[in-house]
Design a protein around this motif. Sequence first.
Motif, PDB file in Angstrom:
ATOM      1  N   ASN A   1       0.777  -1.455   0.083  1.00  0.00           N
ATOM      2  CA  ASN A   1       0.064  -0.082  -0.122  1.00  0.00           C
ATOM      3  C   ASN A   1       0.980   1.246  -0.049  1.00  0.00           C
ATOM      4  O   ASN A   1       1.790   1.510   0.794  1.00  0.00           O
ATOM      5  N   LEU A   2       0.538   2.132  -1.014  1.00  0.00           N
ATOM      6  CA  LEU A   2       1.567   3.571  -1.182  1.00  0.00           C
ATOM      7  C   LEU A   2       1.390   4.199   0.078  1.00  0.00           C
ATOM      8  O   LEU A   2       2.138   5.017   0.520  1.00  0.00           O
ATOM      9  N   LYS A   3       0.281   4.451   0.674  1.00  0.00           N
ATOM     10  CA  LYS A   3       0.003   5.033   1.963  1.00  0.00           C
ATOM     11  C   LYS A   3       0.907   4.613   3.068  1.00  0.00           C
ATOM     12  O   LYS A   3       1.539   5.422   3.796  1.00  0.00           O
ATOM     13  N   ILE A   4       1.049   3.201   3.276  1.00  0.00           N
ATOM     14  CA  ILE A   4       1.968   2.755   4.340  1.00  0.00           C
ATOM     15  C   ILE A   4       3.262   3.153   3.822  1.00  0.00           C
ATOM     16  O   ILE A   4       4.144   3.543   4.772  1.00  0.00           O
ATOM     17  N   GLU A   5       3.825   2.943   2.677  1.00  0.00           N
ATOM     18  CA  GLU A   5       5.144   3.297   2.250  1.00  0.00           C
ATOM     19  C   GLU A   5       5.302   4.857   2.511  1.00  0.00           C
ATOM     20  O   GLU A   5       6.428   5.252   3.258  1.00  0.00           O
ATOM     21  N   ASP A   6       4.484   5.620   2.334  1.00  0.00           N
ATOM     22  CA  ASP A   6       4.682   7.119   2.560  1.00  0.00           C
ATOM     23  C   ASP A   6       4.656   7.290   4.052  1.00  0.00           C
ATOM     24  O   ASP A   6       5.614   8.130   4.504  1.00  0.00           O
ATOM     25  N   TYR A   7       3.829   6.764   5.054  1.00  0.00           N
ATOM     26  CA  TYR A   7       4.050   7.059   6.225  1.00  0.00           C
ATOM     27  C   TYR A   7       5.313   6.361   6.766  1.00  0.00           C
ATOM     28  O   TYR A   7       5.848   7.098   7.776  1.00  0.00           O
TER      29      TYR A   7
ATOM     30  N   PHE B   1      22.867  -2.642  14.039  1.00  0.00           N
ATOM     31  CA  PHE B   1      21.682  -3.145  13.096  1.00  0.00           C
ATOM     32  C   PHE B   1      21.917  -2.063  11.914  1.00  0.00           C
ATOM     33  O   PHE B   1      21.757  -0.889  12.098  1.00  0.00           O
ATOM     34  N   HIS B   2      21.917  -2.873  10.661  1.00  0.00           N
ATOM     35  CA  HIS B   2      21.912  -2.158   9.402  1.00  0.00           C
ATOM     36  C   HIS B   2      20.515  -1.683   9.155  1.00  0.00           C
ATOM     37  O   HIS B   2      19.343  -2.361   9.364  1.00  0.00           O
ATOM     38  N   LEU B   3      20.642  -0.223   9.035  1.00  0.00           N
ATOM     39  CA  LEU B   3      19.239   0.616   8.878  1.00  0.00           C
ATOM     40  C   LEU B   3      18.558   0.079   7.311  1.00  0.00           C
ATOM     41  O   LEU B   3      17.283   0.266   7.123  1.00  0.00           O
ATOM     42  N   GLU B   4      19.166  -0.503   6.607  1.00  0.00           N
ATOM     43  CA  GLU B   4      18.694  -0.925   5.289  1.00  0.00           C
ATOM     44  C   GLU B   4      17.692  -1.982   5.604  1.00  0.00           C
ATOM     45  O   GLU B   4      16.487  -2.179   4.997  1.00  0.00           O
ATOM     46  N   ASN B   5      17.854  -2.780   6.653  1.00  0.00           N
ATOM     47  CA  ASN B   5      17.266  -4.078   6.809  1.00  0.00           C
ATOM     48  C   ASN B   5      16.201  -3.452   7.772  1.00  0.00           C
ATOM     49  O   ASN B   5      14.988  -4.174   7.875  1.00  0.00           O
ATOM     50  N   PHE B   6      16.402  -2.540   8.703  1.00  0.00           N
ATOM     51  CA  PHE B   6      15.199  -1.787   9.371  1.00  0.00           C
ATOM     52  C   PHE B   6      14.312  -1.350   8.457  1.00  0.00           C
ATOM     53  O   PHE B   6      13.094  -1.535   8.861  1.00  0.00           O
ATOM     54  N   ASP B   7      14.673  -0.785   7.326  1.00  0.00           N
ATOM     55  CA  ASP B   7      13.486  -0.031   6.664  1.00  0.00           C
ATOM     56  C   ASP B   7      13.026  -1.094   5.774  1.00  0.00           C
ATOM     57  O   ASP B   7      11.920  -1.201   5.667  1.00  0.00           O
ATOM     58  N   LYS B   8      13.753  -2.186   5.242  1.00  0.00           N
ATOM     59  CA  LYS B   8      12.996  -3.124   4.225  1.00  0.00           C
ATOM     60  C   LYS B   8      12.396  -4.192   4.964  1.00  0.00           C
ATOM     61  O   LYS B   8      11.201  -4.678   4.777  1.00  0.00           O
ATOM     62  N   GLY B   9      12.817  -4.340   6.210  1.00  0.00           N
ATOM     63  CA  GLY B   9      11.943  -5.362   7.128  1.00  0.00           C
ATOM     64  C   GLY B   9      10.625  -4.709   7.322  1.00  0.00           C
ATOM     65  O   GLY B   9       9.652  -5.554   7.586  1.00  0.00           O
ATOM     66  N   LEU B  10      10.465  -3.357   8.057  1.00  0.00           N
ATOM     67  CA  LEU B  10       9.275  -2.958   8.172  1.00  0.00           C
ATOM     68  C   LEU B  10       8.236  -3.195   6.766  1.00  0.00           C
ATOM     69  O   LEU B  10       7.101  -3.435   7.149  1.00  0.00           O
ATOM     70  N   ARG B  11       8.827  -3.171   5.856  1.00  0.00           N
ATOM     71  CA  ARG B  11       7.912  -3.227   4.620  1.00  0.00           C
ATOM     72  C   ARG B  11       7.445  -4.756   4.424  1.00  0.00           C
ATOM     73  O   ARG B  11       6.595  -5.119   3.960  1.00  0.00           O
ATOM     74  N   VAL B  12       8.470  -5.525   4.682  1.00  0.00           N
ATOM     75  CA  VAL B  12       8.276  -6.984   4.556  1.00  0.00           C
ATOM     76  C   VAL B  12       7.021  -7.440   5.640  1.00  0.00           C
ATOM     77  O   VAL B  12       6.321  -8.262   5.207  1.00  0.00           O
ATOM     78  N   LEU B  13       7.323  -6.816   6.859  1.00  0.00           N
ATOM     79  CA  LEU B  13       6.333  -7.359   7.831  1.00  0.00           C
ATOM     80  C   LEU B  13       4.736  -6.697   7.353  1.00  0.00           C
ATOM     81  O   LEU B  13       3.728  -7.495   7.374  1.00  0.00           O
TER      82      LEU B  13
END
Length: 457
Positions: free
Chosen positions: A2-8, A434-446
Amino acid sequence: MNLKIEDYLVCNREIHLSQLTDFLAIPSISTLPEHKGDIEEAAEWMAGSLKRLGMNNVNVYETKGHPVVYGDWLKAEGKPTVLIYGHYDVQPVDPVELWHSPPFSAEIRDEKIYARGASDDKGQTFMHLKALEAILETTGTLPLNFKFCIEGEEEMGSPNLPAFAEEHKDLLAADLVVVSDTGMIEKGKPSITYGLRGLCGLQIDVRGPKGDIHSGLYGGGVQNPIHALVKIVDSFRSEEGSILVEGFYDDVLTATEQEKEEFTSLAFNEEGVKQELEVNELAGEEGYSYLEQTWTRPTLEVNGIYGGYQGGGLKTVLPSAAHAKISCRLVPNQDPGKIVELLKQHITKHLPAGVDVELTPFDQGHPFLTPIDHPYIQAAGASYEKVYDVKTSYIRSGGSIPIVATFKQLFNLPVVLMGFGLPSENFHAPNEHFHLENFDKGLRVLCQYWSDLAEMK
């Protein structure tokens, strides 16, 4: 997604990292009694965060040890219920002089956040809160039902959580358990962990004379407890790296040929491990690859050894005692209680004359292995692939999360280990990060995973 989730997630990234910094600032070291107040503060921090998130029935449950934090959201009628497990306690920080920044004052350097607990497991647990926050704030609801069980004793073997789970079976009842306390096989390669090693260990206290004695007057005529302890430790392993404790391997479930082929297909970079650790060679049980050694074979390691004079210069004494802490990582079918008994028998058999020994077991955890073809596990792998655009690997882990096997035994549910850490992130060691790349992508995976599960028939 969802684009709204991505923007958030993009717009609130700095706020989320600031909140994580506050969480990481609490020195919630579960193994040290002087941090009991910090443990309680961390539990209350987690409870407050769950309330602000919109969870219901939030409670801090007391146990015989440290508290368990619970909260739920059960408004998705007809949809599965997910039990999210994590822990808010952390390892000690010693030796603190090796940290490049204060361990409880998080710093971001090179797109990595450095602090004790950043990867294990505050950072990964925190991600679950922020993923659900993003969904709730943008859609007003959640696609599934959720329960949180966040404990404060994982780093000491979760001694009280099994009893809590047994007592609160109805409270924790769910359709699947999701844990983010594992890692990816390497940077950029998403991974689902389907196996964990178990854990047991002993404190060995070897005692000789009633006090430290003069090495000139008594040396050569009285057994030195350090020498005796070294003999015991040396008796544990062969030159080829195999463990010499009688019966140690009797129940080991060996990896299948298919698994070995899968491990080979991962093309794991052993040279990279040497470079990362700055060692000139890897060492282990002969006849097995590095991944087999660390994922599918049991170990016996000396975690600490001490005794005698530790100050500057030389003090010519024969010490009265020597001590060691040993631990074993166990693989499927091995029972930690049985292994402890075998260790005791071995140590007693190899105890040199002139000293006594006291053996104190540490907390124990069973190994875990689950089929990877369950739809919930395959859906998790697909969610990684949608975000990372890389095929998900299905791996084992050399680490231990004792409660995972307990959840499996108590509830007979699929346990999905969705980790975002990396092996190089120094958890349990100085300069954890903790690599912030995986913090960012991990949120999107969840977020993707919860959406995908809601669509499953």
